[in-house]
Design a protein around this motif. Structure first.
Motif, PDB file in Angstrom:
ATOM      1  N   ASP A  91       9.554 -12.007  -2.603  1.00 11.85           N
ATOM      2  CA  ASP A  91      10.679 -12.022  -1.675  1.00 11.85           C
ATOM      3  C   ASP A  91      11.383 -10.668  -1.598  1.00 11.85           C
ATOM      4  O   ASP A  91      12.557 -10.542  -1.932  1.00 11.85           O
ATOM      5  CB  ASP A  91      11.656 -13.132  -2.101  1.00 11.85           C
ATOM      6  N   ILE A 120      11.763  -6.853   0.817  1.00 14.42           N
ATOM      7  CA  ILE A 120      11.687  -6.336   2.188  1.00 14.42           C
ATOM      8  C   ILE A 120      11.489  -4.828   2.133  1.00 14.42           C
ATOM      9  O   ILE A 120      12.108  -4.143   1.317  1.00 14.42           O
ATOM     10  CB  ILE A 120      12.999  -6.688   2.934  1.00 14.42           C
ATOM     11  N   MET A 164      17.475 -14.135   4.467  1.00 16.83           N
ATOM     12  CA  MET A 164      17.262 -13.378   3.216  1.00 16.83           C
ATOM     13  C   MET A 164      17.885 -14.145   2.051  1.00 16.83           C
ATOM     14  O   MET A 164      19.090 -14.365   1.996  1.00 16.83           O
ATOM     15  CB  MET A 164      17.901 -11.988   3.358  1.00 16.83           C
ATOM     16  N   SER A 165      17.037 -14.548   1.120  1.00 11.68           N
ATOM     17  CA  SER A 165      17.539 -15.366   0.015  1.00 11.68           C
ATOM     18  C   SER A 165      18.263 -14.476  -0.987  1.00 11.68           C
ATOM     19  O   SER A 165      18.182 -13.254  -0.954  1.00 11.68           O
ATOM     20  CB  SER A 165      16.377 -16.075  -0.676  1.00 11.68           C
ATOM     21  N   SER A 187      17.611 -13.892  -3.954  1.00 11.12           N
ATOM     22  CA  SER A 187      16.775 -13.110  -4.865  1.00 11.12           C
ATOM     23  C   SER A 187      16.027 -11.989  -4.150  1.00 11.12           C
ATOM     24  O   SER A 187      15.291 -11.243  -4.751  1.00 11.12           O
ATOM     25  CB  SER A 187      15.763 -14.031  -5.556  1.00 11.12           C
ATOM     26  N   SER A 188      16.212 -11.860  -2.856  1.00 15.69           N
ATOM     27  CA  SER A 188      15.479 -10.855  -2.100  1.00 15.69           C
ATOM     28  C   SER A 188      15.876  -9.437  -2.521  1.00 15.69           C
ATOM     29  O   SER A 188      17.020  -9.195  -2.886  1.00 15.69           O
ATOM     30  CB  SER A 188      15.757 -11.053  -0.611  1.00 15.69           C
ATOM     31  N   TRP A 189      14.933  -8.539  -2.470  1.00 15.68           N
ATOM     32  CA  TRP A 189      15.219  -7.162  -2.852  1.00 15.68           C
ATOM     33  C   TRP A 189      14.424  -6.216  -1.955  1.00 15.68           C
ATOM     34  O   TRP A 189      13.662  -6.660  -1.120  1.00 15.68           O
ATOM     35  CB  TRP A 189      14.922  -6.943  -4.338  1.00 15.68           C
ATOM     36  N   ASN A 190      14.649  -4.927  -2.138  1.00 16.49           N
ATOM     37  CA  ASN A 190      14.077  -3.945  -1.219  1.00 16.49           C
ATOM     38  C   ASN A 190      13.181  -2.951  -1.926  1.00 16.49           C
ATOM     39  O   ASN A 190      13.374  -2.643  -3.092  1.00 16.49           O
ATOM     40  CB  ASN A 190      15.207  -3.177  -0.529  1.00 16.49           C
ATOM     41  N   THR A 191      12.234  -2.439  -1.158  1.00 12.88           N
ATOM     42  CA  THR A 191      11.387  -1.362  -1.661  1.00 12.88           C
ATOM     43  C   THR A 191      11.074  -0.438  -0.511  1.00 12.88           C
ATOM     44  O   THR A 191      10.902  -0.888   0.622  1.00 12.88           O
ATOM     45  CB  THR A 191      10.090  -1.903  -2.284  1.00 12.88           C
ATOM     46  N   SER A 192      11.001   0.842  -0.796  1.00 12.70           N
ATOM     47  CA  SER A 192      10.789   1.797   0.291  1.00 12.70           C
ATOM     48  C   SER A 192       9.465   2.544   0.147  1.00 12.70           C
ATOM     49  O   SER A 192       9.273   3.587   0.742  1.00 12.70           O
ATOM     50  CB  SER A 192      11.943   2.791   0.330  1.00 12.70           C
ATOM     51  N   ILE A 193       8.554   2.007  -0.669  1.00 11.67           N
ATOM     52  CA  ILE A 193       7.318   2.748  -0.937  1.00 11.67           C
ATOM     53  C   ILE A 193       6.223   2.376   0.054  1.00 11.67           C
ATOM     54  O   ILE A 193       5.714   3.228   0.789  1.00 11.67           O
ATOM     55  CB  ILE A 193       6.848   2.501  -2.384  1.00 11.67           C
ATOM     56  N   THR A 194       5.838   1.121   0.052  1.00 17.13           N
ATOM     57  CA  THR A 194       4.667   0.713   0.821  1.00 17.13           C
ATOM     58  C   THR A 194       4.973  -0.539   1.625  1.00 17.13           C
ATOM     59  O   THR A 194       5.645  -1.449   1.137  1.00 17.13           O
ATOM     60  CB  THR A 194       3.480   0.454  -0.134  1.00 17.13           C
ATOM     61  N   ILE A 223       3.184  -3.639   3.681  1.00 13.17           N
ATOM     62  CA  ILE A 223       1.912  -4.336   3.851  1.00 13.17           C
ATOM     63  C   ILE A 223       2.029  -5.308   5.008  1.00 13.17           C
ATOM     64  O   ILE A 223       2.915  -6.162   5.026  1.00 13.17           O
ATOM     65  CB  ILE A 223       1.552  -5.137   2.573  1.00 13.17           C
ATOM     66  N   ASN A 224       1.165  -5.176   5.973  1.00 12.83           N
ATOM     67  CA  ASN A 224       1.028  -6.177   7.025  1.00 12.83           C
ATOM     68  C   ASN A 224      -0.450  -6.478   7.173  1.00 12.83           C
ATOM     69  O   ASN A 224      -1.293  -5.700   6.716  1.00 12.83           O
ATOM     70  CB  ASN A 224       1.602  -5.652   8.347  1.00 12.83           C
TER      71      ASN A 224
END
Lengths: 259, 259, 259, 259
Positions: A246, A248, B1-2, B4-11, B13-14
């Motif tokens: 989960d 983004i 957005m629950s 526990s949701s968090w963010n990443t700015s690296i990769t 994926i789709n």
């Protein structure tokens, strides 16, 4: 030479001189890419520049696959407890095994088995591939290197095969995995050759020993793990609960390489 | 957005698309070297081609240093007991710490401290360097990045600095380490800038965060560890006693790159 | 004695004889518990039988804390990829750091600092504790060993202190942590002494070096990690997404020890 | 219950209550040894007090085997570079594999195979053992659990078997390993049952799953590795060359337990 003396053929160290497989490191620097140096370290000889490019591409293609793979999650989990960078990366590496990153060697095994069988029996690759697909189905086993959880067409496979073509190394490994893909399709199951399968085929064609097949995934992924660990430690609070899916993406927007 | 949701700015994926910092991986493959991709993964932007070459050189220069370093010995020791490749490499990584591979970050700290002090006080780098050398001597501490157990002139340093010059990134990091070297010499101690010191200076000048300074050593050394582990498992018998220094190089003879 | 010879004072190996700190292992077997042997291995002398019981209790109390701690999650994540048992446990161990399992050493440091200060200044423990609480609040830092995310009264603390009392080792460590708890309460914050704080106080009172304080958590938790890894590999499918908290206990119902 | 929910049967955590396999941890503390708690954690039920003593003895017997085993050397090598305690111990754990500490599971496999074969064929153990010894000789393979590099009579084996006798758990595992030893002797090769073989036989008789057989060596050895790492970091200088065998014991003199 004492009783305990032993030999190594990788690197020679002398005062003011470090030689990797015979070449001075300082001479290599700036003249070969890291991908070429990796090939030299593992094969003991320099690749052509095209094969060198292919090596770089093999490493580039596995550099990161986001935060969901277990290696990224294990590294982030360790990082979140305050682990040092090397320990967190090591935790990630320890999560690269049979079910994650292990498909390269498993696929190499199938390819080598198929090639061997064609050689021994005089059969065509297509025939052998048909037999293998049949055998794996009967044993209810998957053939490593075909199919992907997310990607129906792995965009990295096409690129690797094109570069291999340019480098002139395409050989029986690629032929065999295509034969297997064809045999699967003939049996009613259309599956893409995934990135592990593509790498496996190319390593077979470059005559890289199977025992270090998965090493290409590991070497490639270490920088990705460094990025994951660094992001965890610089962006998140310690000991948070890390949800495995989960999250983004909030990085740079989709963009293209400059012409 | 629950919650526990968090963010990443690296990769990102789709399906059928993997984007590293915004660029499609399959577009990067064959167009950037692994060194360039590492820079992209860690810095979030593509390097110029000259800076990319420098990145490759930084990785090439630390790819292996023979069988004597503790990381090689720990990896071989684990390998000798039958460890899997990733576990043996992880044991090697766990031996990269403050006293082995850790000089990059320690040196970056001194350089950043010196640069900061020059900025705050308005002093020249030479002056600040003189003070720092004095303070370290008084505290009986070594300045990381200067001096080497084996090499009186580290052949890799000269090459790195030349490539950095070409890439146009030479800046206050390099200036400060040279000032420190000069101040040491003025104090009667002629020491080479070692490869860790050179990398430290260049990372400062490329604005790489200090927390991942040692990562460059780790990323570079992983293929060397793979080679050491593979040699151990293919050439030696399990559970042998591994003498830490009593080994002989029997690889390819000294040779030069083709013109 | 050659130049490279070195010394060790832990175990002596001779044909048909293994001696730990002077005692024959086969003589120890069946006569001391593992907790007593751990004390012998680390302190170099046998504990009294009461101190031995306390050692067992210290190890028992940290043997497992469910599937939520990062060490359990990292071990399960590695296990889920097909890691061997030792590699998965190692991934768990690498997640025992400052923020998880690290409170023992941090608390020992505060206790030793307080004891030292009382000795130097001639102040009462209560006074010193008041000062420390004030200083930590001013620096916005928590005092390790007090408070718990889940437990308002850590049931393990009371038991450890009772056993320490029986063993007659209660001393300045326990006194100081109680003084700190009291000073916190006086400052308006009622906090339990958590299990790390209790262990820290007892290790201080048993004169165990602070550098191995966290080792007691590690030694204790390894069997728990083994159980977690074994459960993961025998009960779950490979590569599942491991939610960090959303699991349910379905083991044996609550029960009491036989009288 | 959400889609991602999963189950665990090891430990239940509630506010102010930690229950291992149903028992309150604070109730276990002081009433069971660590060996008993390990049995509970792994088997899900409490051992009798005699079986508990046997568990402690199994852990005590492998707690340390000096500085020569690869796990000790890998841990010391990492420690010597400045590794944190958990990382150094992890490097040691990663060196416990097939050829070091792995004999327990290998031996369990032979014993289970023999027992199974006797059951299926109705043969006596002696007969089956004779066949197995013959087959292993023909395949030029060693039978794990018999023979020792240093000890012609492993002093730990005798003790373990005596304690197992007292605990009343001696069964087909012990019977089978003795049959194998006898068959080897009959074939002209007198070999002791080593400590791994003894543990293997007892784990079979206690119905411990083979997949966690080697875990008993790991759990036992972690405190030994802690002692090795602590000695390395407190007694030796960083980055020394660690000779694998050329060390001398200088600890407490040989002594006996008090009556």
């Amino acid at each position: 030479m004492s009783e305990s003396s032993w030999n190594t053929s990788i690197t020679e160290i002398n005062p003011n001189e470090v030689r990797l497989r015979g070449y001075r490191i300082d001479e290599l620097m700036g003249r070969v890419t890291f991908g070429q140096a990796v090939y030299l370290a593992l094969k003991g000889k320099l690749p052509s520049s095209e094969v060198g490019s292919l090596m770089d591409a093999i490493l580039v293609c596995s550099i990161d696959h986001g935060a969901t793979p277990p290696s990224a999650l294990a590294a982030r989990t360790a990082a979140s407890t305050g682990a040092s960078l090397n320990a967190a990366v090591a935790a990630g590496l320890l999560s690269i095994n049979r079910y994650h990153g292990g498909a390269i060697e498993d696929c190499m095994m199938v390819l080598e088995m198929g090639i061997e069988r064609a050689k021994d029996s005089g059969q065509e690759f297509v025939e052998v591939a048909g037999e293998l697909v049949e055998e794996y189905r009967a044993a209810k086993k998957r053939i490593a290197g075909l199919g992907h959880r997310i990607h129906t067409q792995d965009p990295r496979t096409h690129r690797l095969f094109a570069l291999a073509e340019e480098a002139g190394i395409t050989d029986r490994g690629v032929e065999m995995i295509r034969a297997l893909q064809g045999a699967m399709a003939a049996a009613g199951k259309e599956l893409p050759i995934n990135v592990d399968g593509a790498i496996a085929a190319l390593l077979v064609d470059m005559d890289i020993p199977r025992e270090i097949g998965n090493a290409f995934f590991m070497m490639a992924r270490v920088p990705g793990l460094v990025a994951q660990v660094h992001e965890e430690q610089s962006r998140e609070r310690p000991m948070r609960r890390i949800h495995p899916t989960d999250h983004i993406y909030d990085g740079p927007e989709a963009r293209s390489l400059p012409e």
